[in-house]
Design a protein around this motif. Structure first.
Motif, short mmCIF file in Angstrom:
data_model
loop_
_atom_site.label_atom_id
_atom_site.label_comp_id
_atom_site.label_asym_id
_atom_site.label_seq_id
_atom_site.Cartn_x
_atom_site.Cartn_y
_atom_site.Cartn_z
N GLU A 123 0.83 -1.20 0.00
CA GLU A 123 0.00 0.00 0.00
C GLU A 123 0.86 1.25 0.00
N LEU A 124 1.93 1.25 0.79
CA LEU A 124 2.83 2.40 0.81
C LEU A 124 3.48 2.62 -0.56
N LEU A 125 3.93 1.56 -1.18
CA LEU A 125 4.56 1.68 -2.49
C LEU A 125 3.57 2.18 -3.54
N THR A 126 2.31 1.77 -3.40
CA THR A 126 1.29 2.27 -4.31
C THR A 126 1.08 3.76 -4.12
N VAL A 127 1.10 4.21 -2.87
CA VAL A 127 0.94 5.64 -2.58
C VAL A 127 2.05 6.45 -3.24
N PHE A 128 3.28 5.95 -3.16
CA PHE A 128 4.42 6.72 -3.65
C PHE A 128 4.68 6.56 -5.14
N PHE A 129 4.40 5.37 -5.67
CA PHE A 129 4.79 5.10 -7.05
C PHE A 129 3.61 4.79 -7.98
N GLY A 130 2.39 4.63 -7.41
CA GLY A 130 1.24 4.33 -8.24
C GLY A 130 1.25 2.90 -8.74
N GLY A 131 0.21 2.52 -9.50
CA GLY A 131 0.14 1.19 -10.09
C GLY A 131 -0.13 0.10 -9.07
N THR A 132 -1.37 0.02 -8.59
CA THR A 132 -1.70 -0.94 -7.53
C THR A 132 -1.36 -2.37 -7.91
N VAL A 133 -1.78 -2.80 -9.08
CA VAL A 133 -1.53 -4.18 -9.51
C VAL A 133 -0.04 -4.45 -9.57
N ILE A 185 12.51 7.39 2.82
CA ILE A 185 13.22 7.37 1.54
C ILE A 185 12.51 8.22 0.51
N ASN A 186 11.19 8.20 0.54
CA ASN A 186 10.43 8.97 -0.44
C ASN A 186 10.12 10.38 0.04
N SER A 187 10.69 10.77 1.16
CA SER A 187 10.53 12.14 1.65
C SER A 187 11.83 12.93 1.58
N PRO A 205 22.06 11.84 -10.84
CA PRO A 205 21.86 10.76 -11.82
C PRO A 205 21.45 9.45 -11.14
N GLY A 206 20.39 8.85 -11.65
CA GLY A 206 19.94 7.58 -11.13
C GLY A 206 19.15 7.65 -9.84
N LYS A 207 18.71 8.84 -9.44
CA LYS A 207 17.98 8.98 -8.18
C LYS A 207 16.68 8.16 -8.20
N GLY A 208 15.92 8.26 -9.30
CA GLY A 208 14.64 7.57 -9.37
C GLY A 208 14.76 6.06 -9.17
N PRO A 209 15.60 5.37 -9.98
CA PRO A 209 15.76 3.92 -9.78
C PRO A 209 16.32 3.56 -8.42
#
Length: 599
Positions: free
Chosen positions: A62-72, A124-126, A133-137
């Motif tokens: 659920e947390l990862l969905t909040v931060f990155f979207g894409g529930t499935v 981490i997401n705050s 470079p490469g921050k997103g991945p």
């Protein structure tokens, strides 16, 4: 069954569990007869730890969905990584000895790692808006590390518990064995498999209870923990259960075999008890005040996240209220922006801003007032409003005397909007409008069940930010909208701009075209969004049609904003919905995830 040599392990089997038991027996003196012979307790612990482990992973999903979207996508990756790390933990457990001590340690580690992992994902997401470079991945990869940590530790549990469960008497499944039709079950299994007398392996029993605990964890999390406590308090409640399991197991171990423990083992046991008591007290205090804790943690994070949307040092955000419903979170806050003379009061639903008091009139003027001016007699118009739970759109429609059917899935938010002063100052108790009929129901279901047709359908719905909203951007949904229109009916919705979200816009246009709409009338509303005194394009709107192409006559508008800024609207020009080669529509049964917008 007593004639089967496997029942007492005397056949010299070389499986890993037996080998560990042999090593443990060689190291340790015999335990008292009462130690761990009551397998109901051991299997109860198995159920509890399995319950916690799977629930941790659901929290992470659920947390990862909040931060990155894409529930499935998030839930699929989380479960996949969890199962993989369970296997890794099971393999590594072969290196562990002393199952009592290591099981206690595992539970303490899980009691720490479970909640810490959730807080780590948030932290981490705050991170401030620093780019490299490469921050997103890197952020994405680090956000998945807690899944692996909890998975590996959970992988230790079943092998350790299997070593601890040896005596087949007085077991849960032995009791169940007297309840189910054993002969019938064996007969059915015999059709498909070669069967034999059961060898009474403790591994099968522990694994069965482990699966049962996992089932309970998923159900209780979905129906009780998450709706009642939210993510933050739930993860600490799970940590509390792990800590209590460790304390109970430690007490049980000490009472059954304290006189056989060596001094180092007794010292380790005391250390576990001290840590367990500290965790229990801390987590118990958090769980005892769920609303206050959830509000404090979530609002602090959201304040920093909203400030992070602006250049560093240019925004100051202060939360006013925070509420959760089964469908969304609602945050109202004040913000001061550099260059803006006045403080703004705004509403966030989940991660998306809904309105600020400085431009609430422009948004609803575009959604309601502009399309209403296409009708010669607005008071005779039948309107379907999908969403609009803040009742502000209803207030605008009331100015025209239109009949309004409103459909919104979130009854708790509707009640919130009726009571809170922030909403009431804009909707002026529009929920009491005599020509309003509000239905609390999913919009897709409502459209499938009703046969009523409308002159105007207004979509005041959430953005395409996650899988939960995919249905509102599907061919099936827009097909139903078109079927519920009168011959001259129109559909109006706010849309994402193609310049900012080109991929979404292409999928959206393809989806709407496939649903039967062939023309659209686009326009912006304008407002001073950056506080410099000049008007800029704000929200973008589409009027959709498969037949008539009326032009708005803004002189008919009941909105002061629309009349004042009439000269700012673009020249009205109906256009054909574009076709894009290689772009597929979004369907409920064949979703196109490119329609999801990720900021």
């Amino acid at each position: 069954m007593t004639d089967d040599p496997r029942s007492d392990g005397s056949d010299g089997t070389t499986d890993a569990g037996s080998a560990r038991r042999s090593r443990a027996a060689a190291r340790d003196p015999p335990r008292s007869q009462g130690f761990l012979t009551d397998r109901r307790v051991a299997l109860g612990v198995t159920f509890l730890v399995a319950f916690c482990s799977i629930a941790y992973e659901l929290v992470y999903s659920e947390l990862l969905t909040v931060f990155f979207g894409g529930t499935v996508l998030r839930y699929s990756i989380t479960i996949g990584l969890y199962m993989f790390s369970l296997g890794v933990g099971s393999v590594l457990s072969a290196q562990l000895g002393d199952p009592e001590s290591n099981f206690l340690r595992t539970e303490v580690y899980l009691a720490i790692a479970g909640p810490a992992g959730a807080m780590a994902i948030v932290a981490i997401n705050s991170v401030p808006a620093v780019t490299f470079p490469g921050k997103g991945p890197l952020v994405l990869a680090c956000s998945h590390v807690p899944i692996l940590v909890v998975g590996v530790l959970s992988g230790f549990e079943v092998p350790l518990l299997t070593d601890l469960v040896e005596d087949r008497e007085e077991t849960i499944f032995a009791s169940l064995g007297r309840l189910y039709p054993r002969r019938i079950v064996r007969g059915v299994l015999g059709i498909f498999f070669a069967i034999d007398e059961p060898d009474q392996r403790s591994f099968s029993e522990v694994l069965g209870v482990d699966y049962l605990g996992s089932l309970a964890g998923t159900v209780v999390y979905a129906l009780v923990l998450y709706p009642r406590f939210g993510i933050v308090v739930t993860v600490f409640a799970l940590g509390l259960l792990n800590a209590l399991a460790a304390l109970a197991f430690a007490a049980w171990t000490a009472s059954g075999a304290a006189r056989t423990l060596s001094r180092p083992s007794a010292g380790q046991l005391r250390a576990v008890v001290v840590v367990g008591l500290l965790l229990t007290g801390t987590y118990g205090g958090i769980v005892g005040h769920p609303d206050a804790v959830d509000r404090a943690v979530t609002t602090t994070y959201l304040e920093r996240a909203i400030e992070g949307e602006f250049p560093e040092g240019t925004a100051d955000v202060r939360a006013l209220s925070y509420d959760t419903t089964p469908y969304q979170t609602a945050l109202t806050y004040e913000r001061d922006l550099a260059g803006h003379a006045d403080t703004e009061t705004c509403l966030h639903l989940d991660r998306a801003i809904q309105f600020c008091d400085t431009w609430v009139d422009s948004y609803h003027g575009g959604l309601v007032d502009v399309p209403m001016t296409t009708f010669d007699d607005p008071s005779s118009v039948d309107v379907l409003l999908v969403g609009g739970g803040d009742y502000i759109a209803v207030d605008h429609l009331r100015e025209y005397g239109a009949s309004v059917d409103q459909v919104d899935i979130d009854g708790e938010f509707l009640e919130l909007a009726r009571e809170r002063e922030l909403f009431r100052q804009y909707h002026d108790d529009a929920h009491e409008y005599e020509k309003l009929n509000t239905t609390v129901e999913d919009a897709l279901t409502h459209l499938q069940e009703t046969e009523k047709t409308y002159d105007l359908i207004l979509l005041d719905v959430p953005g395409a930010r996650s899988d939960e909203t995919l249905a509102l951007y599907s061919t099936e949904f827009y097909t139903l909208l078109r079927e519920r229109l009168t011959d001259d009916g129109l559909v109006v919705s706010w849309v994402y701009t193609s310049g900012d979200h080109p991929t979404h816009s292409k999928v959206y246009a393809t989806t709407v075209r496939e649903a039967g709409f062939d023309r659209y009338l686009p326009y912006y509303v304008y407002d001073d969004l950056d506080g410099d005194g000049d008007l800029e394009p704000g929200e973008r709107f589409y009027v959709l049609s498969d037949g008539p192409t009326p032009e708005p006559d803004l002189d008919r508008a009941e909105s002061e904003y629309v009349r004042e800024h009439a000269d700012r609207f673009d020249e009205w020009r109906w256009r054909s919905l574009p076709r894009y080669r290689g772009v597929e529509s979004n369907s409920i049964f064949h979703p196109n995830y490119d329609v999801i917008v990720d900021y």
